[in-house]
Design an enzyme around this catalytic site. Sequence first.
Site, PDB file in Angstrom:
ATOM      1  N   GLY A  16       1.215  -2.069  -7.961  1.00  0.00           N
ATOM      2  CA  GLY A  16      -0.136  -2.647  -8.133  1.00  0.00           C
ATOM      3  C   GLY A  16       0.590  -4.018  -7.794  1.00  0.00           C
ATOM      4  N   SER A  17       1.865  -4.460  -7.756  1.00  0.00           N
ATOM      5  CA  SER A  17       2.638  -5.871  -8.429  1.00  0.00           C
ATOM      6  C   SER A  17       3.233  -6.123  -7.004  1.00  0.00           C
ATOM      7  CB  SER A  17       4.150  -5.493  -9.162  1.00  0.00           C
ATOM      8  OG  SER A  17       4.786  -4.315  -9.312  1.00  0.00           O
ATOM      9  N   ASP A  18       3.238  -7.229  -6.721  1.00  0.00           N
ATOM     10  CA  ASP A  18       3.160  -7.609  -5.428  1.00  0.00           C
ATOM     11  C   ASP A  18       4.092  -9.117  -5.562  1.00  0.00           C
ATOM     12  OD1 ASP A  18       1.158  -9.834  -5.112  1.00  0.00           O
ATOM     13  OD2 ASP A  18      -0.300  -8.220  -4.658  1.00  0.00           O
ATOM     14  N   LYS A 211       3.546   0.919   4.334  1.00  0.00           N
ATOM     15  CA  LYS A 211       3.941  -0.596   3.889  1.00  0.00           C
ATOM     16  C   LYS A 211       4.688  -0.908   2.847  1.00  0.00           C
ATOM     17  CE  LYS A 211      -0.276  -3.385   2.592  1.00  0.00           C
ATOM     18  NZ  LYS A 211      -1.761  -2.796   3.189  1.00  0.00           N
ATOM     19  N   LYS A 213       5.486  -4.570   0.053  1.00  0.00           N
ATOM     20  CA  LYS A 213       5.683  -5.572  -0.470  1.00  0.00           C
ATOM     21  C   LYS A 213       6.919  -6.442  -0.205  1.00  0.00           C
ATOM     22  CE  LYS A 213       1.679  -5.071  -1.678  1.00  0.00           C
ATOM     23  NZ  LYS A 213       0.467  -5.737  -1.063  1.00  0.00           N
ATOM     24  N   ASP A 241       3.601  -6.819   3.397  1.00  0.00           N
ATOM     25  CA  ASP A 241       2.917  -8.141   2.842  1.00  0.00           C
ATOM     26  C   ASP A 241       2.994  -8.844   2.106  1.00  0.00           C
ATOM     27  OD1 ASP A 241       0.305  -8.785   1.687  1.00  0.00           O
ATOM     28  OD2 ASP A 241      -0.620  -6.440   1.374  1.00  0.00           O
ATOM     29  N   ASN A 243       1.511 -11.345   0.511  1.00  0.00           N
ATOM     30  CA  ASN A 243      -0.519 -11.544  -0.872  1.00  0.00           C
ATOM     31  C   ASN A 243      -0.451 -13.295  -0.690  1.00  0.00           C
ATOM     32  OD1 ASN A 243       1.351  -8.889  -0.818  1.00  0.00           O
ATOM     33  ND2 ASN A 243      -0.659  -8.558  -2.180  1.00  0.00           N
ATOM     34  N   GLU A 267       1.619  -9.024   6.805  1.00  0.00           N
ATOM     35  CA  GLU A 267      -0.312  -9.467   5.851  1.00  0.00           C
ATOM     36  C   GLU A 267      -0.488 -10.035   5.186  1.00  0.00           C
ATOM     37  OE1 GLU A 267      -1.527  -5.580   4.926  1.00  0.00           O
ATOM     38  OE2 GLU A 267      -2.521  -5.968   3.270  1.00  0.00           O
ATOM     39  N   GLU A 294      -7.889  -8.966   3.195  1.00  0.00           N
ATOM     40  CA  GLU A 294      -8.776  -8.535   2.070  1.00  0.00           C
ATOM     41  C   GLU A 294      -9.179  -9.258   1.249  1.00  0.00           C
ATOM     42  OE1 GLU A 294      -4.520  -7.128   0.635  1.00  0.00           O
ATOM     43  OE2 GLU A 294      -5.248  -7.996  -0.735  1.00  0.00           O
ATOM     44  N   ASP A 317     -11.988  -5.482   3.803  1.00  0.00           N
ATOM     45  CA  ASP A 317     -12.515  -4.472   2.365  1.00  0.00           C
ATOM     46  C   ASP A 317     -13.643  -4.552   0.953  1.00  0.00           C
ATOM     47  OD1 ASP A 317     -10.675  -4.644  -1.126  1.00  0.00           O
ATOM     48  OD2 ASP A 317     -13.382  -5.463  -0.690  1.00  0.00           O
ATOM     49  N   HIS A 344      -8.788  -2.597   4.044  1.00  0.00           N
ATOM     50  CA  HIS A 344      -7.982  -2.703   3.073  1.00  0.00           C
ATOM     51  C   HIS A 344      -8.183  -1.969   1.833  1.00  0.00           C
ATOM     52  CE1 HIS A 344      -7.657  -4.573  -1.134  1.00  0.00           C
ATOM     53  NE2 HIS A 344      -6.137  -4.810  -1.146  1.00  0.00           N
ATOM     54  N   ALA A 345      -7.419  -0.901   1.086  1.00  0.00           N
ATOM     55  CA  ALA A 345      -7.635  -0.253  -0.446  1.00  0.00           C
ATOM     56  C   ALA A 345      -6.562   0.051  -0.744  1.00  0.00           C
ATOM     57  CB  ALA A 345      -8.042   1.066   0.733  1.00  0.00           C
ATOM     58  N   GLY A 346      -6.888   0.493  -1.658  1.00  0.00           N
ATOM     59  CA  GLY A 346      -5.895   0.753  -3.446  1.00  0.00           C
ATOM     60  C   GLY A 346      -7.134   0.604  -4.481  1.00  0.00           C
ATOM     61  N   GLU A 375      -5.841   2.155   5.438  1.00  0.00           N
ATOM     62  CA  GLU A 375      -4.822   2.014   3.811  1.00  0.00           C
ATOM     63  C   GLU A 375      -5.375   3.364   2.394  1.00  0.00           C
ATOM     64  OE1 GLU A 375      -4.460  -2.011   2.307  1.00  0.00           O
ATOM     65  OE2 GLU A 375      -2.800  -1.082   0.866  1.00  0.00           O
TER      66      GLU A 375
HETATM   67 MG   LIG Z   1      -2.630  -6.373   0.867  1.00  0.00          MG
END
Ligand SMILES: [Mg+2]
Length: 453
Positions: A16-18, A211, A213, A241, A243, A267, A294, A317, A344-346, A375
């Site tokens: 989950g790091s971006d 996709k 980051k 992406d 962010n 994104e 999102e 989202d 958007h998901a995750g 996603e």
């Molecule tokens: Mg995103």
Amino acid sequence: MRTFDVRFPTSQMLDGSDAMNADPDYSAAYLRIETSAPNLTGDAFVFTIGRGNDVQVRAIEIMAEKIAGLELEYAFDHIGDIARELSADSQLRWLGADKGVFHMAAGAVLNALWDLFAKSRGVPLWKLLSDMTPKQLVAAIDFRYITDALTPEEALSILEKGFAGRKSNEEILLKKGLPAYTTTPGWLGYTDEKMLRLTQEAVDSGFGLIKYKCGKSLEDDRRRLTKIREIVGPDFPIAIDANQVWDVDVAIAWVNALQEFDLQWIEEPTHPDDVVGHARIAREVAPTRVATGEHASSRIIFKQLLQSDAIRVMQIDATRVAGVNENIANILMAAKYGIPVCPHAGGVGLCEVVQHLAMFDAVAVTGHHDQRVVEYVDHLHEHFMEPTNVVHGAYMPPKSPGSGAQMVESTIAEFEFPSGIYWSSEKGKAHALSSNTAHSSSDILINEKIGAR
Ligand SMILES: [Mg+2]
């Protein structure tokens, strides 16, 4: 009504790091509405990334008190009015309006009700929505502030146009599912080796788009994308992406410097409220498409993005806006403007819930087409009663009654913060000290000054 502050220590793995969110602890501000029927509960949550989840929980409690005592079928018949009243609360509205913690709290309450409606009828949410009449669906929408983009009459005609295709669209869905794309290989905190190994795995498992980051350093992005292209070849669809890390001019220069990699979309190039900025970026980075949503707080932001030609991909989202109701409006506005909805998901549970909305879109609104990809991120699914079922790069439709939001009981017992089994263990306490205290890794100046962390 019961609420739970559920947090997972995901920042330990850098999942989950971006470029913006360096160390998220994926969390759920979780609501359960109990009913007089045994074992019939409405479950929903707002996804957050750690600290502040308790604030979201409290907002949900305040919002949920409003519907205590409502009769279930009455609520179903008046769900549009209930949505309007939750958003228009004469005092709480000051803390929005139509955005932020209380807007998401309204979303949790509405989503818990939709979960109840679907469970009480014994069908998954996508099926409930896809079987509702166009009139019922239009009545669920709060049209306030969007009639300059979509009138109730236009919404009705879009849904009526889709009506004839519902049966065959459902058959296709049951057989083939919906195309998914994956972000699993793309987290910024991963080493090149891990990223490339996961990339190969994603290609092998049938995903049609991956996709990554980006946005921390241009040199770094070029190195990573070059290596990725070496593995997947020149034609495999990849997207990036950022962010929200860039200012508008930086976004334009950065994305144009990556044009050779033939990216499907950029994104979240900049702040989610900057509609005018997105429109300029979209004009100046073409043919790379701009995607966002999102973090779009409401139908009003989506309306402006569509009206100003700022996006080519719309990413709704499941828990950012005011529930299923507002997402029906978002899906219909996108249909009117001819922009594909690629949800958007995750996070935790977002795949489980948002797939129902994409499936509703595919069955009853815009049908099956090659512009929709949903996603998918491969973590934390085991914590849900019906984990997503992605087979060879496609989301297969869930079968259990409800919206997909219901968590496994033992998960809540383990990860409830701070009293759950994990968080009261030595390991959990240590993680909480480093991650769930007042200080964050982004408090660089403050931490330096006072010596925290
Ligand atoms: Mg995103």
